[in-house]
Design a protein around this motif. Sequence first.
Motif, PDB file in Angstrom:
ATOM      1  N   MET A  68      84.736  78.640  62.208  1.00 46.45           N
ATOM      2  CA  MET A  68      83.762  77.690  61.448  1.00 46.45           C
ATOM      3  C   MET A  68      84.511  78.285  60.018  1.00 46.45           C
ATOM      4  O   MET A  68      84.737  79.295  59.512  1.00 46.45           O
ATOM      5  N   GLY A  69      84.852  77.006  59.258  1.00 47.34           N
ATOM      6  CA  GLY A  69      85.552  77.111  57.700  1.00 47.34           C
ATOM      7  C   GLY A  69      84.347  76.919  56.906  1.00 47.34           C
ATOM      8  O   GLY A  69      83.225  76.878  57.343  1.00 47.34           O
ATOM      9  N   PRO A  70      84.633  77.006  55.628  1.00 51.22           N
ATOM     10  CA  PRO A  70      83.925  76.737  54.569  1.00 51.22           C
ATOM     11  C   PRO A  70      82.706  75.591  54.793  1.00 51.22           C
ATOM     12  O   PRO A  70      81.694  75.873  54.398  1.00 51.22           O
ATOM     13  N   LEU A  71      83.143  74.535  55.270  1.00 47.24           N
ATOM     14  CA  LEU A  71      82.535  73.328  55.514  1.00 47.24           C
ATOM     15  C   LEU A  71      82.430  72.583  56.925  1.00 47.24           C
ATOM     16  O   LEU A  71      81.388  72.327  57.232  1.00 47.24           O
ATOM     17  N   ILE A  72      83.640  72.792  57.606  1.00 49.85           N
ATOM     18  CA  ILE A  72      83.747  72.084  58.768  1.00 49.85           C
ATOM     19  C   ILE A  72      84.431  73.177  59.732  1.00 49.85           C
ATOM     20  O   ILE A  72      85.088  74.145  59.301  1.00 49.85           O
ATOM     21  N   TYR A  73      84.465  72.977  61.050  1.00 51.52           N
ATOM     22  CA  TYR A  73      85.331  73.811  61.940  1.00 51.52           C
ATOM     23  C   TYR A  73      86.712  73.594  61.610  1.00 51.52           C
ATOM     24  O   TYR A  73      87.284  72.523  61.223  1.00 51.52           O
ATOM     25  N   GLU A  74      87.557  74.385  61.716  1.00 55.92           N
ATOM     26  CA  GLU A  74      89.031  74.412  61.480  1.00 55.92           C
ATOM     27  C   GLU A  74      89.597  75.301  62.535  1.00 55.92           C
ATOM     28  O   GLU A  74      89.249  75.992  63.508  1.00 55.92           O
ATOM     29  N   ILE A  75      91.007  75.070  62.640  1.00 55.98           N
ATOM     30  CA  ILE A  75      92.046  75.523  63.846  1.00 55.98           C
ATOM     31  C   ILE A  75      93.048  76.309  63.254  1.00 55.98           C
ATOM     32  O   ILE A  75      93.814  75.728  62.290  1.00 55.98           O
ATOM     33  N   ASP A  76      93.312  77.349  63.871  1.00 53.13           N
ATOM     34  CA  ASP A  76      94.213  78.348  63.181  1.00 53.13           C
ATOM     35  C   ASP A  76      95.770  77.783  64.157  1.00 53.13           C
ATOM     36  O   ASP A  76      95.623  77.925  65.179  1.00 53.13           O
ATOM     37  N   PRO A  77      96.570  76.952  63.475  1.00 49.23           N
ATOM     38  CA  PRO A  77      97.720  76.620  64.077  1.00 49.23           C
ATOM     39  C   PRO A  77      98.655  77.775  64.756  1.00 49.23           C
ATOM     40  O   PRO A  77      99.300  77.561  65.840  1.00 49.23           O
ATOM     41  N   HIS A  78      98.517  79.167  64.269  1.00 48.43           N
ATOM     42  CA  HIS A  78      99.073  80.176  64.950  1.00 48.43           C
ATOM     43  C   HIS A  78      98.655  80.510  66.357  1.00 48.43           C
ATOM     44  O   HIS A  78      99.276  81.050  66.994  1.00 48.43           O
ATOM     45  N   LYS A  79      97.142  79.917  66.554  1.00 46.69           N
ATOM     46  CA  LYS A  79      96.567  80.109  68.026  1.00 46.69           C
ATOM     47  C   LYS A  79      96.540  79.133  69.091  1.00 46.69           C
ATOM     48  O   LYS A  79      96.254  79.292  70.137  1.00 46.69           O
ATOM     49  N   CYS A  80      96.746  77.647  68.237  1.00 48.16           N
ATOM     50  CA  CYS A  80      96.645  76.671  69.046  1.00 48.16           C
ATOM     51  C   CYS A  80      97.721  76.254  69.898  1.00 48.16           C
ATOM     52  O   CYS A  80      98.891  76.048  69.218  1.00 48.16           O
ATOM     53  N   THR A  81      97.657  76.103  71.027  1.00 52.57           N
ATOM     54  CA  THR A  81      98.551  75.683  71.911  1.00 52.57           C
ATOM     55  C   THR A  81      98.354  74.322  72.434  1.00 52.57           C
ATOM     56  O   THR A  81      99.222  74.042  73.575  1.00 52.57           O
ATOM     57  N   GLU A  82      97.358  73.364  71.924  1.00 50.57           N
ATOM     58  CA  GLU A  82      97.132  72.471  72.675  1.00 50.57           C
ATOM     59  C   GLU A  82      96.715  72.476  74.056  1.00 50.57           C
ATOM     60  O   GLU A  82      96.526  71.428  74.911  1.00 50.57           O
ATOM     61  N   CYS A  83      96.140  73.844  74.454  1.00 52.64           N
ATOM     62  CA  CYS A  83      95.853  73.972  75.719  1.00 52.64           C
ATOM     63  C   CYS A  83      96.900  74.236  76.713  1.00 52.64           C
ATOM     64  O   CYS A  83      96.752  74.409  77.684  1.00 52.64           O
ATOM     65  N   VAL A  84      98.061  74.188  76.345  1.00 52.83           N
ATOM     66  CA  VAL A  84      99.422  74.280  77.168  1.00 52.83           C
ATOM     67  C   VAL A  84      98.970  75.884  77.673  1.00 52.83           C
ATOM     68  O   VAL A  84      98.818  76.845  76.895  1.00 52.83           O
ATOM     69  N   GLY A  85      99.242  75.728  78.809  1.00 53.41           N
ATOM     70  CA  GLY A  85      99.163  77.162  79.779  1.00 53.41           C
ATOM     71  C   GLY A  85      97.768  77.374  80.295  1.00 53.41           C
ATOM     72  O   GLY A  85      97.615  78.182  81.254  1.00 53.41           O
ATOM     73  N   HIS A  86      96.867  76.691  79.709  1.00 53.01           N
ATOM     74  CA  HIS A  86      95.370  76.422  80.243  1.00 53.01           C
ATOM     75  C   HIS A  86      94.975  75.371  81.036  1.00 53.01           C
ATOM     76  O   HIS A  86      94.571  75.500  82.096  1.00 53.01           O
ATOM     77  N   PHE A  87      95.250  74.275  80.452  1.00 57.66           N
ATOM     78  CA  PHE A  87      94.727  72.981  81.050  1.00 57.66           C
ATOM     79  C   PHE A  87      95.882  71.964  80.755  1.00 57.66           C
ATOM     80  O   PHE A  87      96.604  72.211  79.863  1.00 57.66           O
TER      81      PHE A  87
END
Length: 92
Positions: A26-45
């Motif tokens: 949760m960011g200041p106003l909306i949810y946000e995504i940390d690009p250092h952790k986002c793999t677009e689910c590669v490796g999971h789905f």
Amino acid sequence: MALLITDDCINCDVCEPECPNGAIYMGPLIYEIDPHKCTECVGHFNEPQCQQVCPVSCIPLDPAWHESKEQLQAKYERLQAELAAPSTAKTQ
């Protein structure tokens, strides 16, 4: 590429628990995504889970964060290695 959440986000809370890497927060106003952790689910789905559950389709690819599938796979492997590494904190 990492994903990003646009200002169309309605803060419905469904994407955050779906992220296997804990990249959504949760960011200041909306949810946000940390690009250092986002793999677009590669490796999971096969597909990004946050995109699959988003009721307003506000999670596109981040055009400012270009990564190949190989780079996403390497990021996934790095994140998994970090999770598996023993804690270096000492208890006293």
